[in-house]
Design a protein around this motif. Sequence first.
Motif, PDB file in Angstrom:
ATOM      1  N   UNK A 161       0.902 -18.317  -8.395  1.00  0.00           N
ATOM      2  CA  UNK A 161      -0.485 -17.919  -8.142  1.00  0.00           C
ATOM      3  C   UNK A 161      -0.717 -16.611  -8.879  1.00  0.00           C
ATOM      4  N   UNK A 162      -1.732 -16.599  -9.750  1.00  0.00           N
ATOM      5  CA  UNK A 162      -1.868 -15.515 -10.722  1.00  0.00           C
ATOM      6  C   UNK A 162      -3.263 -14.897 -10.715  1.00  0.00           C
ATOM      7  N   UNK A 163      -3.279 -13.587 -10.884  1.00  0.00           N
ATOM      8  CA  UNK A 163      -4.517 -12.833 -11.075  1.00  0.00           C
ATOM      9  C   UNK A 163      -4.450 -12.100 -12.404  1.00  0.00           C
ATOM     10  N   UNK A 164      -5.520 -12.213 -13.213  1.00  0.00           N
ATOM     11  CA  UNK A 164      -5.688 -11.389 -14.409  1.00  0.00           C
ATOM     12  C   UNK A 164      -6.943 -10.544 -14.184  1.00  0.00           C
ATOM     13  N   UNK A 165      -6.740  -9.248 -14.093  1.00  0.00           N
ATOM     14  CA  UNK A 165      -7.798  -8.314 -13.674  1.00  0.00           C
ATOM     15  C   UNK A 165      -8.063  -7.315 -14.799  1.00  0.00           C
ATOM     16  N   UNK A 166      -9.292  -7.326 -15.292  1.00  0.00           N
ATOM     17  CA  UNK A 166      -9.710  -6.460 -16.391  1.00  0.00           C
ATOM     18  C   UNK A 166     -10.996  -5.743 -16.000  1.00  0.00           C
ATOM     19  N   UNK A 167     -11.429  -4.735 -16.774  1.00  0.00           N
ATOM     20  CA  UNK A 167     -12.664  -4.030 -16.421  1.00  0.00           C
ATOM     21  C   UNK A 167     -13.902  -4.922 -16.404  1.00  0.00           C
ATOM     22  N   UNK A 222       0.825  -1.211   0.000  1.00  0.00           N
ATOM     23  CA  UNK A 222       0.000   0.000   0.000  1.00  0.00           C
ATOM     24  C   UNK A 222       0.859   1.262   0.000  1.00  0.00           C
ATOM     25  N   UNK A 223       0.581   2.146  -0.945  1.00  0.00           N
ATOM     26  CA  UNK A 223       1.339   3.373  -1.080  1.00  0.00           C
ATOM     27  C   UNK A 223       2.665   3.203  -1.788  1.00  0.00           C
ATOM     28  N   UNK A 224       3.047   1.967  -2.061  1.00  0.00           N
ATOM     29  CA  UNK A 224       4.318   1.669  -2.723  1.00  0.00           C
ATOM     30  C   UNK A 224       4.118   0.788  -3.952  1.00  0.00           C
ATOM     31  N   UNK A 225       2.933   0.216  -4.043  1.00  0.00           N
ATOM     32  CA  UNK A 225       2.538  -0.595  -5.186  1.00  0.00           C
ATOM     33  C   UNK A 225       1.028  -0.691  -5.176  1.00  0.00           C
ATOM     34  N   UNK A 226       0.381   0.161  -5.981  1.00  0.00           N
ATOM     35  CA  UNK A 226      -1.083   0.219  -6.054  1.00  0.00           C
ATOM     36  C   UNK A 226      -1.469   0.230  -7.526  1.00  0.00           C
ATOM     37  N   UNK A 227      -2.413  -0.632  -7.902  1.00  0.00           N
ATOM     38  CA  UNK A 227      -2.694  -0.824  -9.321  1.00  0.00           C
ATOM     39  C   UNK A 227      -4.182  -0.945  -9.587  1.00  0.00           C
ATOM     40  N   UNK A 228      -4.559  -0.480 -10.773  1.00  0.00           N
ATOM     41  CA  UNK A 228      -5.897  -0.690 -11.305  1.00  0.00           C
ATOM     42  C   UNK A 228      -5.751  -1.529 -12.569  1.00  0.00           C
ATOM     43  N   UNK A 229      -6.191  -2.762 -12.500  1.00  0.00           N
ATOM     44  CA  UNK A 229      -6.112  -3.756 -13.574  1.00  0.00           C
ATOM     45  C   UNK A 229      -4.660  -4.226 -13.782  1.00  0.00           C
ATOM     46  N   UNK A 230      -4.548  -5.353 -14.441  1.00  0.00           N
ATOM     47  CA  UNK A 230      -3.242  -5.908 -14.735  1.00  0.00           C
ATOM     48  C   UNK A 230      -3.164  -7.389 -14.432  1.00  0.00           C
ATOM     49  N   UNK A 231      -1.943  -7.903 -14.523  1.00  0.00           N
ATOM     50  CA  UNK A 231      -1.663  -9.308 -14.230  1.00  0.00           C
ATOM     51  C   UNK A 231      -0.679  -9.349 -13.066  1.00  0.00           C
ATOM     52  N   UNK A 232      -1.006 -10.142 -12.060  1.00  0.00           N
ATOM     53  CA  UNK A 232      -0.167 -10.258 -10.877  1.00  0.00           C
ATOM     54  C   UNK A 232       0.258 -11.704 -10.702  1.00  0.00           C
ATOM     55  N   UNK A 233       1.556 -11.915 -10.464  1.00  0.00           N
ATOM     56  CA  UNK A 233       2.106 -13.255 -10.252  1.00  0.00           C
ATOM     57  C   UNK A 233       2.871 -13.288  -8.932  1.00  0.00           C
ATOM     58  N   UNK A 234       2.590 -14.311  -8.136  1.00  0.00           N
ATOM     59  CA  UNK A 234       3.349 -14.550  -6.917  1.00  0.00           C
ATOM     60  C   UNK A 234       3.762 -16.015  -6.925  1.00  0.00           C
ATOM     61  N   UNK A 235       5.061 -16.256  -6.946  1.00  0.00           N
ATOM     62  CA  UNK A 235       5.585 -17.621  -6.933  1.00  0.00           C
ATOM     63  C   UNK A 235       5.907 -17.984  -5.490  1.00  0.00           C
ATOM     64  N   UNK A 236       5.206 -18.984  -4.953  1.00  0.00           N
ATOM     65  CA  UNK A 236       5.329 -19.267  -3.527  1.00  0.00           C
ATOM     66  C   UNK A 236       5.238 -20.753  -3.224  1.00  0.00           C
TER      67      UNK A 236
END
Length: 275
Positions: free
Chosen positions: A200-206, A110-124
């Motif tokens: 673990x992936x998120x694809x976020x569109x309108x 928060x305040x250092x990485x904030x996004x509206x839409x996109x693709x997010x990947x976290x390898x865990x």
Amino acid sequence: MKRTHFTSVVLFLLAVVSVSCSNFKSNREEAYPGYKLVWSDEFDYQGLPDSSKWSYDTHGNDWGWGNQEAQFYTSRRLANAEVKEGKLFITAIQEFYKDHKYTSARLVTKGKGDWLYGKIEVCAKLPKGRGLWPAIWMLPTDGAYGSWPASGEIDIMENVGYMPDTILASSHTKTYNHKIGTQRSDTIIVPTCYEQFHVYQLEWEPGEYRVYVDGQHFFTFENEGTGPDEWPYDKRFHLILNLAVGGSWGGLKGVDPTIFPSTMEVDYVRVYQKI
């Protein structure tokens, strides 16, 4: 991450076959045609998490974060959040600390990485054990539509230890949330989630957002076009990585005292947006 029980979930009778994170890591910059990498942490340093990218959320320690969780989330403590060997280690420890029986960490962009839409990947790689509750999720940065759940919550990955190998993705909005029995969720079985790294992936569109494990799609939440009560996901969100102990869902069947210390390991975090 805010819930009291497991509701409205369809169990996918699918099992993810392990895909090494290196398969995704090798083409980091050009992973998605038409998208660019806008934020990432490869954890290629030593010590505390990069303070230009991560903060520590400790504000809910006195009231259990709304889920009656048992841990105390610490700040700037290597025992609970450390970068080494090219990875982030978030560790839950059984210890008496400020009137709590466990410590852990909750990292936020928060305040250092904030996004509206996109693709997010976290390898865990997830920790294993009854009473653990690791999560990769997102909350609204500005809360434009009001307090939870009105401004939304996107859960990319949750796992509770008494449901081995089961990965949950869900959405919480004013209309669709567990408090009123309308939560929208799906699960997928990942047999090696405790032994191997998965993406673990998120694809976020309108029009909708979709959740994947290693490229395998298992959950979609659609924009019904009826307004923010159903779709508050037209505002910027930030990412959260945490490892909870106990709680109204994670601790539903108790906490195994033999599993500590337990660690969620994160190989990388990446965010892509359209060019």
